[in-house]
Design an enzyme around this catalytic site. Structure first.
Site, PDB file in Angstrom:
ATOM      1  N   TRP A 150       0.730  -1.366  -0.057  1.00 16.99           N
ATOM      2  CA  TRP A 150       0.045   0.145   0.071  1.00 16.99           C
ATOM      3  C   TRP A 150       0.767   1.245   0.116  1.00 16.99           C
ATOM      4  CZ3 TRP A 150      -1.187   4.288   2.964  1.00 16.99           C
ATOM      5  CH2 TRP A 150      -0.405   4.243   4.443  1.00 16.99           C
ATOM      6  N   HIS A 262       2.359  10.151   6.844  1.00 13.29           N
ATOM      7  CA  HIS A 262       2.260  10.350   8.625  1.00 13.29           C
ATOM      8  C   HIS A 262       1.099  11.231   8.894  1.00 13.29           C
ATOM      9  CE1 HIS A 262       3.452   8.828  12.157  1.00 13.29           C
ATOM     10  NE2 HIS A 262       2.743   9.958  12.712  1.00 13.29           N
ATOM     11  N   GLU A 264      -1.618  11.138   7.329  1.00 15.62           N
ATOM     12  CA  GLU A 264      -2.581  10.395   6.933  1.00 15.62           C
ATOM     13  C   GLU A 264      -2.886   9.378   8.091  1.00 15.62           C
ATOM     14  OE1 GLU A 264      -4.727   9.819   4.406  1.00 15.62           O
ATOM     15  OE2 GLU A 264      -5.421   7.479   4.986  1.00 15.62           O
ATOM     16  N   TYR A 266      -2.505  10.153  11.205  1.00 18.43           N
ATOM     17  CA  TYR A 266      -3.380  10.722  12.173  1.00 18.43           C
ATOM     18  C   TYR A 266      -4.781  11.359  11.755  1.00 18.43           C
ATOM     19  CZ  TYR A 266       0.762  10.751  14.815  1.00 18.43           C
ATOM     20  OH  TYR A 266       1.715  10.240  15.611  1.00 18.43           O
ATOM     21  N   HIS A 311      10.504   9.053  10.118  1.00 15.07           N
ATOM     22  CA  HIS A 311      10.728   7.824  10.880  1.00 15.07           C
ATOM     23  C   HIS A 311      10.301   6.445  10.312  1.00 15.07           C
ATOM     24  CE1 HIS A 311       6.820   8.696  13.063  1.00 15.07           C
ATOM     25  NE2 HIS A 311       6.486   7.772  12.137  1.00 15.07           N
ATOM     26  N   HIS A 312       9.494   6.508   9.238  1.00 12.43           N
ATOM     27  CA  HIS A 312       9.358   5.298   8.509  1.00 12.43           C
ATOM     28  C   HIS A 312      10.189   4.807   7.559  1.00 12.43           C
ATOM     29  CE1 HIS A 312       4.942   5.651   9.421  1.00 12.43           C
ATOM     30  NE2 HIS A 312       5.207   6.995   9.237  1.00 12.43           N
ATOM     31  N   ARG A 459       7.943  -8.543   7.281  1.00 10.38           N
ATOM     32  CA  ARG A 459       6.430  -8.690   6.871  1.00 10.38           C
ATOM     33  C   ARG A 459       6.479  -8.906   5.405  1.00 10.38           C
ATOM     34  NH1 ARG A 459       5.515  -2.028   6.741  1.00 10.38           N
ATOM     35  NH2 ARG A 459       3.538  -2.520   6.012  1.00 10.38           N
TER      36      ARG A 459
END
Lengths: 540, 394
Positions: A150, A262, A264, A266, A311-312, A459
């Site tokens: 995604w 990010h 998004e 929230y 941070h991602h 993942r």
């Protein structure tokens, strides 16, 4: 005090008597409607269908992961499942459900007759079925649907993507247009259509969180649109935005994506904060603790959400100064989020609580969202993130904030306001059964994923090494329990609409707010004359 | 740990299906007992200074969360038990306190600063990539890793590919899965113990990520970009990891295996590799027999081509074309070599010119033209490839 409430109700009843507007009959009512309640209903049913489709994909994934080896589906199709599960849940289930709730509730909460821009409201809903029809149809096309996650990182989503990526880009554009129109509508309604006396700092928290969310949407959906347009150009018109060989940069894709992504995140949790802030005071029979600080905390979270995107990307290879900055900014977000949790706990403290289904979901939200927050805090520590990144620990983290977080808040909201919408009560025992099945299912599904992640399971893999076998099996069993218990939810809702006990106007003993001054079910048109905002129905 | 792995290995395959309920009950019991399972419930502390530092940070932040959790959840549960309407309590009406709000803003801030301090120090230590004893370039491909050993001037001394070694029969449940299922490769990366090894990480096609949990290092392999990592491992042994960035169909099937050798043993191995690379260079001018080419070609094909074009040459049309009976494998050999050498831009067909030398290219092209039902009349030699590249053949 009670005669003030009566005065508010009288004003409205008096008025409704003059306007018995009946909605159109048949399909035209739904296609052409500009009524905020009809559109809210459409949004909510749409998002529930999407929840079932995205949920089915999740069960396909969990079935393949039930044990090691490839049993049911091929890796190429597995990637399409993870990708579409994510896209459908984020853009098709969670976001439209919140917009549906805003449609139903914001006008009734601020004392407005409808949304500010009713025709645009119709358009912003009806774009969605087209967008998702397009997206889902790609699964049946030659070469398959989107299979790049995604987050669709380039160049996997550009140079190496299936041909259907172009439909995916068009779909994203349509969803973005829908979201932008929806958020403009919500902002216009809240800022222009509040009843006299409903000042900003008297608004219900749900209205506040949606106002802030709508600004976030306005800020970041164009960024997403720009991103997919750059992809489109790379794929079809020979540009090299994300192709290093042509002077571009694949890492730039990630910076732009997460600058959207990010906030998004929230967007998918702030309205949930609003819902929980409505429900807990009702069933604790005690005013929300720290209303002002709740508003400021929400605004701080929204502001900080623009400063933490990388941070991602801790493992992407940033300079040391960048790593440090994004680590500190991310840690800082824990402060306003903590304030919110402390405020909810203080609201419950020394209240007189009862535990109807909405309250059960709300309490579970506070506890399980906090667990998701803890793993978020751990992920914020950049050196530790080197071990967590892209493992099931991350999967556990974001599912804890999105499922028992966002989704539970939506379920709580439906149970809480359904009697107002349809004028009938749901079956309390079945509602509680649905809660407990969901609560157990969600934890059995996602808690073991912390362990498989820490043990080193990446993942987005269709098959895994043997040491991860037990946790995956447990997780799959939990997923079946959680998935199928949502059919019970469907039954509870239909049963309530068809044959529930009639609901009172106030519905809940401790409920306050303008929507509860209306009759149940709420008439087709409400507040065509502004109500008087009394002290007890608004924060003061 | 070993006993457990053996137990799982013994239980894999068909037997597992009948026994899953028992395993779930066993797992629950073991979780409650909380002993033998301890090491699979938590992050590894690994075998390097960095992995230990990370583990300590992880435990520190974990216990901070536990303490906060005990306080917050304790307050919730106390409230749920005591402050319920059924106990006949009257709800209090307090709803704000500026001093309390300030307190629960400031205290978490202080905790976070205390947490950020050791985390920053760890990061600074990790970014110190200088002073290395040797450098290895790690390059991600769909779906394998390439390791190149570089000399002091960053020229390649020798290099090789590292492919998944788990048989497809195990993946498709036709045979019992081995202990290191999906975590085994044909050629592991070999590095010496006690020396500072620097890794330069990059990728050929899409983004991959190179991760060895026991070393505490993970970095994205981004096409067109070089990332740096380093490690010093004290204990010789075999360490396993996986690609951790979604990179397409076989993302789950490109493991990483690092064998850490004692220094002397490593030096011997290294010398042997340098000699072999030299011999390989000399082979470029040799003429091979058709049988030699078929044997070498089959091996190359199964390693580099069979994932997409399938071992039987049937491919997965339309995405991965069939080679059995195709116009290319039956047509002009130079066109065939060129296609394999240059790849097809914009598709999954890679340019194998940077992955295979002329011997391997000649062998695999020869194999594709003679395997299955294909019956091209020619024999493809390394010099055909060399001539084509040199522009002597059009």
């Amino acid at each position: 005090m009670s005669d003030i409430i009566l005065a508010g109700q009288d004003l409205d009843h008096d008025h409704d008597a003059h306007h018995e507007v009946v909605p159109d009959r048949g399909i035209a009512r739904w296609l052409l409607t500009t009524n905020h309640k009809d559109i809210g209903t459409l949004y909510l049913w749409f998002s529930f269908i999407m929840l079932l489709i995205g949920g089915t994909m999740a069960l396909v994934i969990r079935t393949e992961l039930f044990e090691p080896g490839l049993q049911f589906i091929e890796p190429a199709f597995f990637n399409q499942m993870t990708t579409n599960h994510g896209l459908i849940m984020v853009f098709g289930a969670i976001m439209p459900a919140f917009v549906g709730l805003a449609n139903w509730l914001v006008p009734m909460m601020v004392g407005a007759p409808d949304m500010a821009l009713p025709r645009m409201n119709n358009l912003s809903f009806w774009i969605l079925p087209l967008a998702f029809g397009l997206l889902i149809s790609t699964l049946f096309m030659e070469g398959g649907g989107p299979n790049f996650g995604w987050t669709f990182y380039a160049p996997l989503s550009t140079t190496y993507a299936p041909d259907t990526v172009t439909y995916f880009i068009l779909g994203i554009h349509m969803m973005g247009a829908s979201s932008i129109m929806g958020s403009i509508n919500i902002i216009a309604t809240i800022l222009n259509m509040r009843a006299p006396g409903m000042t900003l700092m008297k608004m219900p928290l749900f209205v506040w969180t949606w106002l802030i969310t709508a600004y976030l949407l306005l800020a970041v959906m164009p960024v997403l649109a720009g991103l997919v347009t750059m992809m489109l150009f790379d794929i079809h018109f020979g540009t090299s935005f994300f192709n290093a060989a042509g002077g571009g940069d694949p890492v730039m894709f990630q910076h732009i994506f997460w600058f959207f992504g990010h906030p998004e995140v929230y967007i998918m949790i702030l309205p949930a904060f609003g819902i929980i802030s409505q429900i807990i005071p009702t069933f604790a029979r005690k005013p929300l603790f720290g209303y002002d600080s709740m508003v400021y905390a929400t605004a701080s979270i929204a502001f900080l959400s623009f400063t933490v995107w990388a941070h991602h990307m801790f493992t992407v290879g940033m300079p040391l100064a960048g790593q440090l900055f994004f680590m500190y900014a991310t840690l800082l977000i824990a402060v306003p989020t903590g304030v919110k949790v402390f405020n909810w706990v203080s609201t419950m403290w020394r209240g007189a609580m009862t535990f109807e289904t909405p309250m059960l979901f709300a309490i579970a939200f506070v506890v399980l969202f906090t667990i998701g927050g803890f793993s978020g805090l751990m992920l914020a520590i950049a050196p530790a993130d080197y071990q967590y990144h892209d493992t099931y620990f991350v999967v556990a983290h974001f599912h804890y904030v999105l499922v028992p977080g966002s989704l539970f808040s939506i379920l709580a909201a439906v149970y809480y306001w359904l009697p107002k919408w349809c004028g009938r009560m749901y079956d309390e025992s079945l509602g509680k059964l649905h809660f407990w099945l969901s609560f157990v299912g969600v934890n059995v599904t996602f808690f073991p994923q912390h362990f498989s992640g820490l043990a080193g399971m990446p993942r987005r893999i269709p098959d895994y090494a043997l040491q991860f076998a037990d946790f995956n099996m447990v997780s799959s069993i939990g997923a079946y329990v959680f998935g199928f218990s949502q059919l019970l939810f469907l039954y509870v809702v239909i049963k309530a609409i068809k044959s529930g006990e009639p609901a009172t106007d106030r519905v809940w003993e401790g409920a306050h707010g303008l929507e509860w001054t209306l009759p149940s079910p709420a008439p087709y048109h409400t507040f065509t004359h502004p109500p008087r905002v009394t002290e007890i129905e608004a924060h003061s | 740990m070993k006993a457990r792995r053996a137990r799982i290995a013994a239980k894999t395959g068909v037997k597992v299906k009948k026994n899953w309920l028992g395993r779930c009950i066993g797992l629950t019991a073991a979780l409650l007992a909380g002993n033998a399972w301890a090491d699979s419930l938590n992050m590894t502390s690994g075998v390097t200074g960095i992995s230990n530092t990370i583990y300590e940070l992880h435990m520190l932040i974990f216990w901070i969360c536990v303490v906060i959790g005990v306080v917050v959840f304790g307050a919730i549960f106390w409230s749920l038990l005591r402050h319920r309407k059924s106990r006949g309590v009257e709800p209090a009406q307090f709803h704000e306190s500026t001093s309390v709000e300030i307190a629960w803003t400031m205290i978490p801030t202080l905790i976070l600063i205390a947490m950020a301090w050791p985390a920053s120090q760890a990061l600074i230590e990790m970014y110190d990539t200088g002073g290395e004893d040797m450098t290895v370039e790690v390059r991600g491909y769909q779906w394998k890793w390439q390791y190149k050993y570089l000399d002091a001037d960053y020229n390649e001394t020798f290099g090789f590919f590292s492919n998944l070694a788990t048989p497809t029969d195990e993946i498709h449940n036709r045979s019992v899965k081995g202990e290191n299922y999906l975590l085994e490769v044909d050629n592991p990366l070999r590095i010496p113990a006690n020396r500072k090894v620097r890794f330069l990480i990059t990728a050929e096609d899409v983004i991959h990520a190179w991760w060895v949990p026991d070393f505490g290092i993970k970095r994205d392999a981004v096409p067109g970009m070089l990332n740096e990592l380093w490690t010093i491992v004290d204990q010789p042994g075999i360490y396993r990891g996986q690609c951790t960035e979604l990179c397409g169909k076989d993302h789950g099937f490109m493991p990483i295996v690092v064998e850490v050798l004692p220094e002397k043993e490593y030096d011997t191995w290294y010398g042997e590799q340098v000699r072999q690379a030299q011999a390989r260079k000399e082979a470029l001018s040799k003429t091979f027999t058709a049988d030699e080419l078929m044997a070498e070609g089959e091996q190359v094909y199964n390693t580099f081509c069979a994932t997409c074009h399938m071992p039987n040459g049937k491919g997965v049309p339309p995405v991965f074309p069939a080679l059995d009976g195709s116009a290319i494998t039956m047509g002009d050999r130079y066109a065939h070599i060129r296609l394999v050498y240059e790849g097809v831009p914009g598709t999954s067909m890679q340019a194998f010119g940077n992955q295979l030398d002329a011997v391997a290219l000649a062998a695999v092209v020869h194999y594709e033209r003679h395997a299955w039902g294909n019956d091209a009349a020619d024999v493809v030699q390394p010099r055909d490839v060399i001539n084509l590249i040199a522009g002597e053949v059009k």
